[in-house]
Design a protein around this motif. Structure first.
Motif, PDB file in Angstrom:
ATOM      1  N   ALA A  93       0.859  -1.183   0.000  1.00  0.00           N
ATOM      2  CA  ALA A  93       0.000   0.000   0.000  1.00  0.00           C
ATOM      3  C   ALA A  93       0.897   1.236   0.000  1.00  0.00           C
ATOM      4  CB  ALA A  93      -0.910   0.004   1.211  1.00  0.00           C
ATOM      5  N   GLY A  94       0.579   2.191  -0.845  1.00  0.00           N
ATOM      6  CA  GLY A  94       1.413   3.387  -0.949  1.00  0.00           C
ATOM      7  C   GLY A  94       2.389   3.336  -2.105  1.00  0.00           C
ATOM      8  N   ALA A  95       2.562   2.146  -2.716  1.00  0.00           N
ATOM      9  CA  ALA A  95       3.522   2.028  -3.818  1.00  0.00           C
ATOM     10  C   ALA A  95       3.075   2.880  -5.005  1.00  0.00           C
ATOM     11  CB  ALA A  95       3.655   0.566  -4.235  1.00  0.00           C
ATOM     12  N   GLN A  96       4.055   3.459  -5.702  1.00  0.00           N
ATOM     13  CA  GLN A  96       3.755   4.347  -6.827  1.00  0.00           C
ATOM     14  C   GLN A  96       3.524   3.532  -8.102  1.00  0.00           C
ATOM     15  OE1 GLN A  96       3.344   7.747  -6.714  1.00  0.00           O
ATOM     16  NE2 GLN A  96       3.522   7.514  -4.482  1.00  0.00           N
ATOM     17  N   PRO A 104       7.685   1.321 -17.506  1.00  0.00           N
ATOM     18  CA  PRO A 104       8.749   1.030 -16.536  1.00  0.00           C
ATOM     19  C   PRO A 104      10.139   1.315 -17.081  1.00  0.00           C
ATOM     20  CG  PRO A 104       7.974  -1.000 -17.525  1.00  0.00           C
ATOM     21  CD  PRO A 104       7.117   0.106 -18.102  1.00  0.00           C
ATOM     22  N   ASN A 105      10.255   1.585 -18.387  1.00  0.00           N
ATOM     23  CA  ASN A 105      11.585   1.775 -18.980  1.00  0.00           C
ATOM     24  C   ASN A 105      11.929   3.238 -19.214  1.00  0.00           C
ATOM     25  OD1 ASN A 105      12.014  -1.060 -19.144  1.00  0.00           O
ATOM     26  ND2 ASN A 105      10.630  -1.090 -20.926  1.00  0.00           N
ATOM     27  N   ALA A 112     -10.882   4.883 -17.532  1.00  0.00           N
ATOM     28  CA  ALA A 112     -10.782   4.727 -18.981  1.00  0.00           C
ATOM     29  C   ALA A 112      -9.670   3.757 -19.359  1.00  0.00           C
ATOM     30  CB  ALA A 112     -10.526   6.089 -19.629  1.00  0.00           C
ATOM     31  N   ARG A 113      -8.805   3.462 -18.393  1.00  0.00           N
ATOM     32  CA  ARG A 113      -7.680   2.557 -18.683  1.00  0.00           C
ATOM     33  C   ARG A 113      -8.008   1.120 -18.304  1.00  0.00           C
ATOM     34  NH1 ARG A 113      -3.108   5.946 -19.486  1.00  0.00           N
ATOM     35  NH2 ARG A 113      -3.194   7.850 -18.226  1.00  0.00           N
ATOM     36  N   GLU A 114      -9.248   0.824 -17.966  1.00  0.00           N
ATOM     37  CA  GLU A 114      -9.567  -0.525 -17.507  1.00  0.00           C
ATOM     38  C   GLU A 114      -9.074  -1.553 -18.524  1.00  0.00           C
ATOM     39  OE1 GLU A 114     -13.254  -0.851 -15.404  1.00  0.00           O
ATOM     40  OE2 GLU A 114     -13.418  -2.995 -15.869  1.00  0.00           O
ATOM     41  N   GLY A 115      -8.392  -2.580 -18.041  1.00  0.00           N
ATOM     42  CA  GLY A 115      -7.819  -3.591 -18.918  1.00  0.00           C
ATOM     43  C   GLY A 115      -6.349  -3.355 -19.216  1.00  0.00           C
ATOM     44  N   ALA A 116      -5.893  -2.087 -19.004  1.00  0.00           N
ATOM     45  CA  ALA A 116      -4.496  -1.764 -19.307  1.00  0.00           C
ATOM     46  C   ALA A 116      -3.553  -2.340 -18.249  1.00  0.00           C
ATOM     47  CB  ALA A 116      -4.325  -0.255 -19.390  1.00  0.00           C
ATOM     48  N   THR A 117      -2.306  -2.500 -18.640  1.00  0.00           N
ATOM     49  CA  THR A 117      -1.305  -2.983 -17.699  1.00  0.00           C
ATOM     50  C   THR A 117      -0.509  -1.798 -17.167  1.00  0.00           C
ATOM     51  OG1 THR A 117      -1.126  -5.102 -18.811  1.00  0.00           O
ATOM     52  CG2 THR A 117       0.740  -4.448 -17.455  1.00  0.00           C
ATOM     53  N   ILE A 118      -0.341  -1.756 -15.876  1.00  0.00           N
ATOM     54  CA  ILE A 118       0.486  -0.705 -15.275  1.00  0.00           C
ATOM     55  C   ILE A 118       1.653  -1.372 -14.530  1.00  0.00           C
ATOM     56  CG2 ILE A 118      -1.320   1.051 -15.120  1.00  0.00           C
ATOM     57  CD1 ILE A 118      -0.347  -0.959 -12.068  1.00  0.00           C
ATOM     58  N   HIS A 119       2.575  -0.553 -14.067  1.00  0.00           N
ATOM     59  CA  HIS A 119       3.786  -1.091 -13.446  1.00  0.00           C
ATOM     60  C   HIS A 119       4.003  -0.451 -12.088  1.00  0.00           C
ATOM     61  CE1 HIS A 119       4.823  -2.886 -17.348  1.00  0.00           C
ATOM     62  NE2 HIS A 119       4.198  -1.804 -17.814  1.00  0.00           N
ATOM     63  N   VAL A 120       4.466  -1.252 -11.179  1.00  0.00           N
ATOM     64  CA  VAL A 120       4.682  -0.780  -9.810  1.00  0.00           C
ATOM     65  C   VAL A 120       6.135  -1.064  -9.430  1.00  0.00           C
ATOM     66  CG1 VAL A 120       3.929  -0.946  -7.417  1.00  0.00           C
ATOM     67  CG2 VAL A 120       2.275  -1.319  -9.265  1.00  0.00           C
ATOM     68  N   ARG A 134      12.377  -5.368  -7.636  1.00  0.00           N
ATOM     69  CA  ARG A 134      11.797  -5.658  -8.944  1.00  0.00           C
ATOM     70  C   ARG A 134      10.572  -4.791  -9.192  1.00  0.00           C
ATOM     71  NH1 ARG A 134       8.009 -10.942  -9.091  1.00  0.00           N
ATOM     72  NH2 ARG A 134       7.421  -9.816 -10.992  1.00  0.00           N
ATOM     73  N   THR A 135      10.186  -4.764 -10.456  1.00  0.00           N
ATOM     74  CA  THR A 135       9.000  -4.004 -10.844  1.00  0.00           C
ATOM     75  C   THR A 135       7.868  -4.972 -11.114  1.00  0.00           C
ATOM     76  OG1 THR A 135      10.284  -2.190 -11.745  1.00  0.00           O
ATOM     77  CG2 THR A 135       8.040  -2.432 -12.579  1.00  0.00           C
ATOM     78  N   HIS A 136       6.738  -4.747 -10.429  1.00  0.00           N
ATOM     79  CA  HIS A 136       5.588  -5.625 -10.607  1.00  0.00           C
ATOM     80  C   HIS A 136       4.679  -5.063 -11.680  1.00  0.00           C
ATOM     81  CE1 HIS A 136       6.808  -7.750  -7.014  1.00  0.00           C
ATOM     82  NE2 HIS A 136       6.848  -6.600  -6.355  1.00  0.00           N
ATOM     83  N   THR A 137       3.967  -5.956 -12.363  1.00  0.00           N
ATOM     84  CA  THR A 137       2.963  -5.500 -13.318  1.00  0.00           C
ATOM     85  C   THR A 137       1.589  -5.906 -12.821  1.00  0.00           C
ATOM     86  OG1 THR A 137       3.161  -7.529 -14.602  1.00  0.00           O
ATOM     87  CG2 THR A 137       4.529  -5.674 -15.282  1.00  0.00           C
TER      88      THR A 137
END
Ligand SMILES: [Zn+2]
Lengths: 999, 100
Positions: free
Chosen positions: A922-925, A930-931, A965-973, A978-981
């Motif tokens: 919780a709180g992660a940006q 990610p690149n 509006a981004r529903e379905g899109a992949t984001i990165h944390v 490591r970076t989670h998707t």
């Protein structure tokens, strides 16, 4: 040993020896000694090393202004205190003390190399030296600064002492019990006014304690003092506090006094507080703080054995201690001559009186001549020698046109200096009272006052015993009159007092290179006259800037002995008069004060209130682990033997979803809103429409600030047409009530509505799960619990186990749910009965963690966790809760501001991680790419994240720019390592059709 | 810690009994929907920030619970007067009389 003690002299009790230690060596002093006087009696002058250059230092003063003689004191059992001034520390049997700022030993110190590296540490060294090169910062500078930072050693264990505090009110508070303060207190006390008199020292008297010549009304000073103290003690309307320092003067005559109660005792009474902080509100205040002697500024003025002449006189007359057998006096003020006389009469060989003034009064010379003391008037001190104690002073004659004659070196074992006196205006200055510059005396004096206060005596620039008594008596009488009493100042006849004059000198001139002189201004912070001149050369013109650049006056003594010397040197260098350069502001506390005194009783379990529900005891007895939620402690989870938190929460969640759980929701804020206009009031406060809400129904309400952002939420039930039961978040209860009161009282006073906090009147038991109704249907009287009679979002009054209840049907889990409100005193009994009855369904008590997981699975938000004061209802997916047809409600106008309508606002969404076992923090940006190069563009953050046992995977809620509006899109944390998707999804993870609410 | 006179309790009480309530005499518009964005912004965010005489609201939150108005000098922190909510703001002449 006490080789320097004069038998029978002074006020210490020479029949009562006291053993103490300093740096592991045992010494003997007497009852009434300070550590400083006891060490001096044993011939010890070297007591510490200076902060920056580690120069050997001795005892400069005899009072709370001491900059040098700071020691660590150990009173046993973890009672360790650094930086205690040896000059105020009273010795007692078994006291252990140590010197500071040296390694490995006081006499042989490695850090003294700093003294040789003088150039490195001159003015502004913090700002200059450590700037370059960058790579040196981590490896060299920072460890060096950290190693050097701070005076003394910190205590290593929690303070075992207790501290008291007390409020007091009085007509007249007198600060300082020297002659002026005593006279004031006597006058006010005789008038019948309620008087408080405080003094920082162990006994009353102030300068009288060191004065042996003058007589008051025919009696010796000490006999007069004794009579005055006795009279004050006998007056029932007078409270006398010794060892009580007035540390701060605040608005409307509120003063803080820190009274030391047990530090001077070898064996303090069991449980006695160490100090007491008094907060005194006085109708009138008399400040009689006295004056502090100024050191002279010349090369080598900081060696052990160099001290203020007045201090030497105090040690002799008050403590019976000769500070040396062969002292030299160097002065610009008559008062130092008295020290020379007294020491000579006590048997010391006063080698010389060096006075920078070409001429002094004839009576001074006559007495010195009679005592066989050599006088060098029109001479100045230009250097000293002696490694660990002053061994000689170098003096030169100066002709009237400033030409230096040849130097002479005079051997000495003590060098007594006086540059005149500085009135203590600290407390007056705390009140923002104006200070007026007195050019003749080179001092600031109290000017126009801002509070009901008066200054008297040396602290007001009225030097001398007769002046102090007269002004004190007048101030005391006037204060009593202004407080509503009748008083007239007494007059005192003083004999044997000689008028004392002096000139205020800048840094003493020298025949040698002044830029090589180590002429100290601020002893504690190791600031020299040269540092101040350098600061001015580098462009600093205001005393506030010079102070910060050189650190002059910024040590724990707040520049009591250095401010005026620093100011006049700066004023010379800037070539502007002193008042134009300015005096730095004094701020409380007057002397260093313990954290304990400020904390008082507010520590440990008394630091903050812990609110507990009526069911809290049951939870504790049944193994609950607790967490703090605002001031409440709440059951977090209920582990069974062998379960960790994860296992317990997973089991609790499963049990609620499959059969039945019970939850203590008593902490929820509850407000009863009553009156004919109650519905209208709710219409105006909440986003939703309330007029049409039927009696016996409830509705989820959203409360905004006028700025349109979510402030709070909760379920509101209509009990009768004019009575609503409003629930708020646990932490928001008081805030919401205050906000409602504000609008009701100040915007809509015409509405007939009354608001009452009922948070603590009702205990609330949430029963959640498919078997909830089955469990308590047979237990409830007076409410039709059928699906038609009591559908989801209903409220009714009835009885359970014979106890009156307000029963809500509502759910914060997504399961069939009821919230049973019972009067608080029945909370535990009903809880226990329900728990017992629930055993047939395998009921589980659950805590806040399970509550959080279950609500997150349903996408129910928690205000303050999933919102942060920048989310509108639309942002949070609560647009449906806005009464669109309502003309107005708090915050409505803001919702149509252009910024509120932007498509890229952060919106609440659900996240499903690509790896179902990853639980995001919780709180992660959150970032989209990610690149990208650093710093990355952050588009939102995770607000809630849990392991969902129900779904067998992790879930999270987040706010993301334009998220819906981004529903379905992949984001990165990006996370450490490591970076989670994750994929953006809707906020409801479980039972989106809400079928289970009626299951 | 200030001593504040509550005009409802007609008594002086220590500051800890009170809560500050921001600038006084800022009435919520009767119909905010008629305000332009600019006007609404001013109503929400723009305050006098006075150096000197300041009209402000306090609430006797741990006493009678009432909101009231006060005139305080922000430089000296001295109260000139306090008065009940809803009363008009004292004139400069009235304040001058009270300062003496
Ligand atoms: Zn009140």
């Amino acid at each position: 040993m006490n080789a320097y003690r004069i038998k029978g002299k002074g006020r210490v009790d020479q029949r009562k020896p006291v053993r103490f230690s300093f740096n592991g060596t045992a010494y003997t002093g007497y009852e009434g000694d300070t550590l400083a006087s006891a060490l001096l009696a044993n011939g010890v002058h070297l007591v510490g090393r200076s902060f920056k250059y580690h120069r050997p230092r001795g005892i400069l003063s005899a009072g709370s202004e001491e900059p040098n003689a700071l020691v660590g004191t150990d009173r046993g059992n973890g009672r360790f205190e650094p930086n205690t001034r040896a000059t105020v520390l009273e010795v007692f049997e078994g006291l252990n003390t140590t010197s500071q700022n040296h390694w490995p030993s006081l006499k042989r110190d490695v850090g003294a190399i700093n003294d040789a590296l003088y150039m490195l540490f001159s003015a502004g060294f913090y700002y200059k030296t450590f700037m370059w090169p960058k790579s040196f910062w981590n490896k060299v500078y920072e460890p060096f600064i950290r190693g050097a930072a701070g005076l003394g050693k910190s205590p290593t264990v929690p303070d075992p002492d207790t501290y008291a505090s007390r409020f007091a009110h009085c007509d007249v508070l007198v600060v300082g019990a020297g002659p002026a303060g005593l006279a004031a207190a006597l006058e006010a006390g005789r008038s019948g006014a309620k008087v408080m008199l405080c003094d920082e020292q162990a006994e009353l008297g102030g300068s009288l304690l060191s004065e042996t010549n003058a007589r008051i009304d025919g009696a010796s000073g000490w006999d007069w003092l004794k009579a005055a103290a006795a009279e004050l003690a006998a007056l029932p309307n007078v409270t006398v506090l010794t060892r009580a320092t007035a540390i701060g003067y605040y608005h409307q005559n509120l003063l803080g006094l820190c009274q030391r109660l047990t530090d001077h005792l070898a064996s303090p009474p069991e449980g006695a507080p160490r100090e007491r902080l008094w907060k005194v509100r006085a109708k009138q205040v008399v400040l009689a703080q006295g004056a502090i002697e100024k050191p002279l500024v010349f090369d080598g003025n900081d060696r052990p054995g160099v001290m203020l002449a007045g201090a030497a006189r105090s040690y002799l007359n008050r403590y019976g201690v000769k500070v040396g057998n062969r002292p030299v006096v160097v002065t610009s003020h008559d008062s130092a001559w008295l020290a020379a006389y007294d020491l000579a009469e006590a048997g010391a060989k006063v080698a010389a009186i060096v006075d920078v003034r070409p001429e002094v009064a004839g009576h001074l010379k006559q007495r010195a001549a009679a005592l066989g003391i050599e006088m060098l008037t029109g001479w100045t001190a230009t250097g000293t020698s002696g490694r660990l104690r002053v061994a000689s002073v170098r003096v030169n004659p100066i002709s009237r046109n400033g030409v230096f004659g040849p130097a002479r070196t005079i051997a000495c074992d003590a060098l007594l200096m006086s540059g005149g006196w500085t009135p203590s205006v600290h407390l007056f200055s705390h009140t923002k009272g104006k200070l007026d510059w007195n050019e003749e005396g080179q001092m600031f004096l109290p000017g126009e006052r801002t509070e009901e206060s008066r200054c008297a005596g040396a602290g007001n620039g009225s030097f001398g015993l007769a002046a102090a008594l007269a002004e004190g008596a007048e101030a005391g009488a006037d204060a009593a009159v202004d407080a509503g009493f009748k008083a007239k100042a007494a007059t005192y006849k003083v004999d044997g007092e000689v008028p004392l004059m002096g000139v205020s000198s800048r840094e003493l001139t020298t025949d040698r290179n002044a830029s090589k002189a180590k002429a100290f201004v601020d002893f504690q912070n190791d600031v020299t006259a040269k540092d101040i001149r350098l600061a001015v050369r580098e462009g600093f013109k205001s005393i506030e800037h010079i102070k910060r650049y050189t650190t002059n006056g910024m040590a724990t003594d707040q520049g009591k002995t250095s401010n005026i010397n620093g100011l006049v040197i700066a004023s010379d260098a800037v070539r502007r008069p002193a008042p134009a350069v300015g005096l730095t502001t004094f701020r409380p506390p007057y002397t260093p004060t313990t954290f304990g005194a400020f904390a008082g009783y507010n520590r440990s379990e008394l630091f903050e209130v812990t609110r507990k529900t009526p069911i809290d005891v049951w939870a504790e007895e049944n193994g609950a682990v607790f967490e703090p939620v605002s001031l409440w402690r709440r059951a977090w989870y209920f582990p069974k033997p062998g379960e960790d938190m994860h296992a317990a929460v997973t089991r609790e969640c499963k049990t609620v979803r499959e059969t039945l759980g019970m939850f203590d929701a008593s902490t929820l804020g509850k407000i009863e809103i009553v009156g004919p206009d109650a519905a209208e009031f709710l219409n105006r406060m909440y986003t939703n429409a309330w007029s049409k809400l039927g009696v016996g129904r409830c509705r989820y309400g959203v409360l905004l600030g006028e700025d349109g952002f979510i402030r709070d939420d909760g379920v509101i039930g209509r009990i009768t047409s004019d009575r609503f039961h409003v629930t708020t978040t646990t932490g928001g209860a008081a805030r919401v009530l205050a906000m409602m009161e504000d609008y009701l009282q100040t915007e809509w006073p015409d509405l007939k509505v009354w608001l009452t906090s009922i948070t603590e009147q009702w205990a609330v038991i949430a029963l959640q799960g498919p078997n909830a109704r089955k469990l308590f249907e047979p237990l409830v009287e007076g409410i039709d619990l059928s699906e038609e009679g009591f559908p989801h979002m209903s409220v009714a009054e009835g009885r359970i186990y014979g106890v009156p209840t307000r029963l809500f049907r509502m759910s914060f889990t997504g399961e069939r749910g009821y919230e049973i409100n019972v009067p608080a005193r029945y909370g535990r009994a009903v809880w226990e009965k329900l728990f017992e009855a629930g055993q047939q369904f395998g009921i589980t008590p659950y805590g806040t963690e399970t509550m959080h997981v279950l609500r997150a699975e349903k996408g129910y938000i928690i205000v303050g966790q999933d919102t942060d004061g920048t989310l509108t209802p639309e942002d949070a997916g609560l647009g449906w809760a806005i009464g669109k047809s309502k003309p107005d409600f708090v915050g409505k106008r803001s919702l149509s501001r252009p910024d509120m309508l932007k498509a890229d606002r952060k919106q609440l969404v659900g996240l499903l991680t690509s790896d179902p076992n990853t639980v995001l923090e919780a709180g992660a940006q959150i970032v989209l790419d990610p690149n990208q190069t650093l710093p990355m563009k952050m588009v939102g953050h995770v607000t809630s994240s849990y392991w969902s046992g129900t779904l067998g995977r992790s879930i999270a809620l987040a706010v993301v720019e334009g998220g819906r509006a981004r529903e379905g899109a992949t984001i990165h944390v990006p996370m450490p390592g490591r970076t989670h998707t994750a994929r953006i999804v809707g906020t409801v993870f479980y039972d989106p059709e809400n079928k289970r609410l009626s299951a | 810690m200030l001593v504040i006179r509550c005009p409802y309790c007609e008594a002086e009480r220590p500051e800890v009994e009170f809560a500050y309530g921001g600038e006084a005499h800022i009435a919520r518009p009767a119909d905010p929907s008629t305000l332009t964005d600019e006007q609404w912004k001013d109503h929400l965010f723009i305050r006098t920030n006075a150096r000197g005489t300041h009209f402000e609201r306090w609430r006797h939150v741990h006493g009678c619970g009432r909101f009231f108005n006060a005139v305080r000098d922000t430089v000296s922190d001295k109260f000139v007067t306090t008065y009940k909510a809803g009363l008009p703001r004292p004139t400069e002449a009235e304040l001058e009389g009270m300062r003496k």
